[in-house]
Design a protein around this motif. Structure first.
Motif, PDB file in Angstrom:
ATOM      1  N   ILE A 105     -30.973  73.882  -6.308  1.00 51.56           N
ATOM      2  CA  ILE A 105     -31.058  75.075  -5.456  1.00 51.56           C
ATOM      3  C   ILE A 105     -29.672  75.399  -4.900  1.00 51.56           C
ATOM      4  N   TYR A 126     -27.230  83.542 -10.325  1.00 49.19           N
ATOM      5  CA  TYR A 126     -27.885  83.603  -9.019  1.00 49.19           C
ATOM      6  C   TYR A 126     -27.323  84.756  -8.181  1.00 49.19           C
ATOM      7  N   LYS A 154     -28.771  87.924  -9.369  1.00 47.99           N
ATOM      8  CA  LYS A 154     -30.158  88.114  -8.946  1.00 47.99           C
ATOM      9  C   LYS A 154     -30.227  88.627  -7.514  1.00 47.99           C
ATOM     10  N   ASP A 170     -34.855  86.654 -13.089  1.00 48.84           N
ATOM     11  CA  ASP A 170     -34.853  85.195 -13.092  1.00 48.84           C
ATOM     12  C   ASP A 170     -34.275  84.575 -14.362  1.00 48.84           C
ATOM     13  N   ILE A 199     -34.030  80.807 -13.250  1.00 52.31           N
ATOM     14  CA  ILE A 199     -34.233  80.428 -11.856  1.00 52.31           C
ATOM     15  C   ILE A 199     -35.733  80.312 -11.629  1.00 52.31           C
ATOM     16  N   LYS A 223     -39.445  79.142  -9.531  1.00 55.27           N
ATOM     17  CA  LYS A 223     -40.093  79.640  -8.319  1.00 55.27           C
ATOM     18  C   LYS A 223     -39.586  78.945  -7.060  1.00 55.27           C
ATOM     19  N   ASP A 253     -36.455  78.421  -6.606  1.00 56.11           N
ATOM     20  CA  ASP A 253     -35.069  78.895  -6.526  1.00 56.11           C
ATOM     21  C   ASP A 253     -34.087  77.903  -7.143  1.00 56.11           C
TER      22      ASP A 253
END
Length: 274
Positions: A117, A227, A230, A237, A252, A254, A256
């Motif tokens: 993450i 990221y 996004k 994703d 990516i 759920k 993150d």
């Protein structure tokens, strides 16, 4: 000192690998720089593999300037393939300074690694002062000396700043990169990426890597760029990040957490004296 080592690369992002699990290898900064020098052996990063009782191995990454790199996505994927050749496990867990990274061996020299993450708070990048990390409003110049303002900052085990531009060829990463890498805004320096959106699932990039300079590919830069794209509503994703030498596929989940998939090279054994 005679050293047995290995060379591998991920999309041209190349590494010298020293396996120190059975016999400890101690190198000083000058020796690391010499190994990475392309007039000697040459690589973007030097990777030391160490024994770990709880995971498949521990990794230490050194940049070509001798500094320690907090994370190396392509290097982690390469070592996962390297260790898979020994134990034939489909999942390889490697300990890095950024935590334990799990990789899946997909076959045909394709490896997927979960980078984790990302961090986006200014203290986590880190920045030298409180700022909006989604838009740092940093000024860079294009090849026509026109000003461009932007920059999204993300930490994926190491600090990154990403600029999304309309025309990648209009920006010289070899000039912009070293200036921002050593900017006072980034007390631990940073990796610099210039990115262009091709479509909703495809970005093209040029990268200046902290401590290594221009590189053909950078796994953590691909993750940070996907990221950042996004959160700026440019892509979703799943994004293909295109380097000059090929593509890394970033997804990516759920939670993150960022996953990076791409090819790795054959393993080449080398021997040298340092």
């Amino acid at each position: 000192m005679k050293i047995k080592a290995y060379k591998m690369d991920g999309l041209g992002n190349d590494f010298v690998i020293i396996d120190a699990r059975e016999k400890n290898v101690e190198l000083n900064k000058d020796q690391i720089v010499k190994i990475c020098d392309r007039n000697f052996i040459g690589c973007d990063q030097l990777i030391i593999i160490q024994k770990n009782q709880k995971t498949d191995a521990s990794l230490i990454f050194y940049n070509s300037d001798g500094s320690i790199s907090g994370a190396c996505g392509n290097g982690t994927r390469c070592i996962a393939e390297f260790i898979n050749k020994e134990n034939n496990k489909e999942t390889i867990v490697l300990t890095t300074s950024s935590g334990n990274l799990s990789s899946k061996i997909l076959g045909k020299k394709m490896v997927s690694t979960e980078i984790g993450i990302p961090k986006t708070k200014w203290q986590e990048i880190p920045l030298s002062k409180e700022m909006d990390t989604k838009n740092l409003n940093i000024k860079i110049l294009d090849n026509n000396k026109e000003e461009f303002f932007g920059g999204t900052s993300v930490n994926v085990g190491n600090p990154h700043v990403i600029f999304f531009v309309n025309d990648l060829t209009n920006f010289d990463i070899s000039k912009i990169g070293p200036e921002l890498e050593t900017s006072n805004l980034f007390p631990e320096k940073c990796n610099v990426t210039i990115a262009q959106k091709i479509n909703d699932r495809h970005l093209k990039v040029n990268v200046w890597e902290r401590g290594a300079g221009l590189t053909k590919a950078c796994g953590t830069a691909a993750c940070a760029t996907a990221y950042a794209s996004k959160i700026n509503n440019l892509t979703n994703d799943e994004t293909d990040i295109e380097f000059t030498s090929g593509i890394l596929s970033i997804s990516i989940d759920k939670k993150d957490s960022i996953h990076m998939k791409g090819p790795v090279s054959d393993i080449q054994e080398i021997n040298f004296e340092i």
